[in-house]
Design an enzyme around this catalytic site. Structure first.
Site, PDB file in Angstrom:
ATOM      1  N   GLN A  78     -15.568  26.352  26.386  1.00  0.00           N
ATOM      2  CA  GLN A  78     -14.232  26.964  26.393  1.00  0.00           C
ATOM      3  C   GLN A  78     -13.271  26.111  27.213  1.00  0.00           C
ATOM      4  O   GLN A  78     -13.134  26.288  28.416  1.00  0.00           O
ATOM      5  CB  GLN A  78     -14.294  28.381  26.948  1.00  0.00           C
ATOM      6  CG  GLN A  78     -12.942  29.051  26.887  1.00  0.00           C
ATOM      7  CD  GLN A  78     -13.031  30.508  26.585  1.00  0.00           C
ATOM      8  OE1 GLN A  78     -14.077  31.118  26.694  1.00  0.00           O
ATOM      9  NE2 GLN A  78     -11.921  31.082  26.202  1.00  0.00           N
ATOM     10  N   PHE A  79     -12.603  25.181  26.520  1.00  0.00           N
ATOM     11  CA  PHE A  79     -11.673  24.279  27.192  1.00  0.00           C
ATOM     12  C   PHE A  79     -10.500  25.023  27.815  1.00  0.00           C
ATOM     13  O   PHE A  79      -9.890  24.548  28.776  1.00  0.00           O
ATOM     14  CB  PHE A  79     -11.168  23.182  26.237  1.00  0.00           C
ATOM     15  CG  PHE A  79     -10.178  23.644  25.213  1.00  0.00           C
ATOM     16  CD1 PHE A  79      -8.818  23.550  25.466  1.00  0.00           C
ATOM     17  CD2 PHE A  79     -10.603  24.173  24.002  1.00  0.00           C
ATOM     18  CE1 PHE A  79      -7.894  23.971  24.519  1.00  0.00           C
ATOM     19  CE2 PHE A  79      -9.698  24.588  23.054  1.00  0.00           C
ATOM     20  CZ  PHE A  79      -8.327  24.490  23.305  1.00  0.00           C
ATOM     21  N   THR A  80     -10.191  26.228  27.328  1.00  0.00           N
ATOM     22  CA  THR A  80      -9.040  26.962  27.852  1.00  0.00           C
ATOM     23  C   THR A  80      -9.233  27.432  29.297  1.00  0.00           C
ATOM     24  O   THR A  80      -8.272  27.859  29.930  1.00  0.00           O
ATOM     25  CB  THR A  80      -8.694  28.167  26.954  1.00  0.00           C
ATOM     26  OG1 THR A  80      -9.821  29.046  26.890  1.00  0.00           O
ATOM     27  CG2 THR A  80      -8.306  27.706  25.551  1.00  0.00           C
TER      28      THR A  80
END
Length: 150
Positions: A78-80
């Site tokens: 989850q890059f966010t």
């Protein structure tokens, strides 16, 4: 490296209509990777995840780890988690690592977790549009940043 750990009664990941992960009691771990991350970050986080006492004992006191309760783990990239919201209303993801660095780190994170956990860790698919379903137990949700070891 940042992780969000959620204690779950059940969780699953679906990609293009196919389940890639499906567990009952255990942990859903969301992981965000940045360019400054190293094996040291992975090792430290894996130790925390495996040993974190967030499951109830016989007195319903959080004294047990995921291993103690024979739980399972799902890891989802989850890059966010590295979103910067300092300016404006559209988050910037400049701190999130690009796939050429992030994918090997993610795979190494999962492999290291499996080695320490001594059990298969289920995953989503890196970079895919994933539908994550969970029943958060508690709710218990913990955020850990390997760059801010509190």
């Amino acid at each position: 490296m940042k992780v969000v750990i959620q204690r779950v009664s059940e969780a699953s990941v679906t990609v293009e209509g196919q389940k890639t992960a499906d567990i009952k009691k255990g942990l859903l771990v969301l992981v965000g990777i940045e360019d400054a991350d190293t094996q040291e970050d992975i090792d430290w986080l894996v130790g925390k995840i495996i040993k974190m006492r967030i499951f109830g004992d016989e007195n319903d006191v959080m004294n047990c780890s995921v291993q103690d309760v024979d739980g399972d783990i799902i890891v989802v990239s989850q890059f966010t988690l590295h979103a910067s919201t300092k300016k404006g209303n559209r988050p910037s993801y400049i701190k999130a690592a690009k796939p050429d660095f992030a994918i090997p780190m993610y795979e190494n994170f999962v492999k290291t977790l499996e080695n320490e956990f001594q059990k298969k860790v289920q995953t989503g698919i890196f970079g895919a549009d994933m539908k994550v379903s969970l029943l958060n137990d508690g709710p218990v949700t913990i955020l850990i940043d390997s760059k801010n070891k509190e």
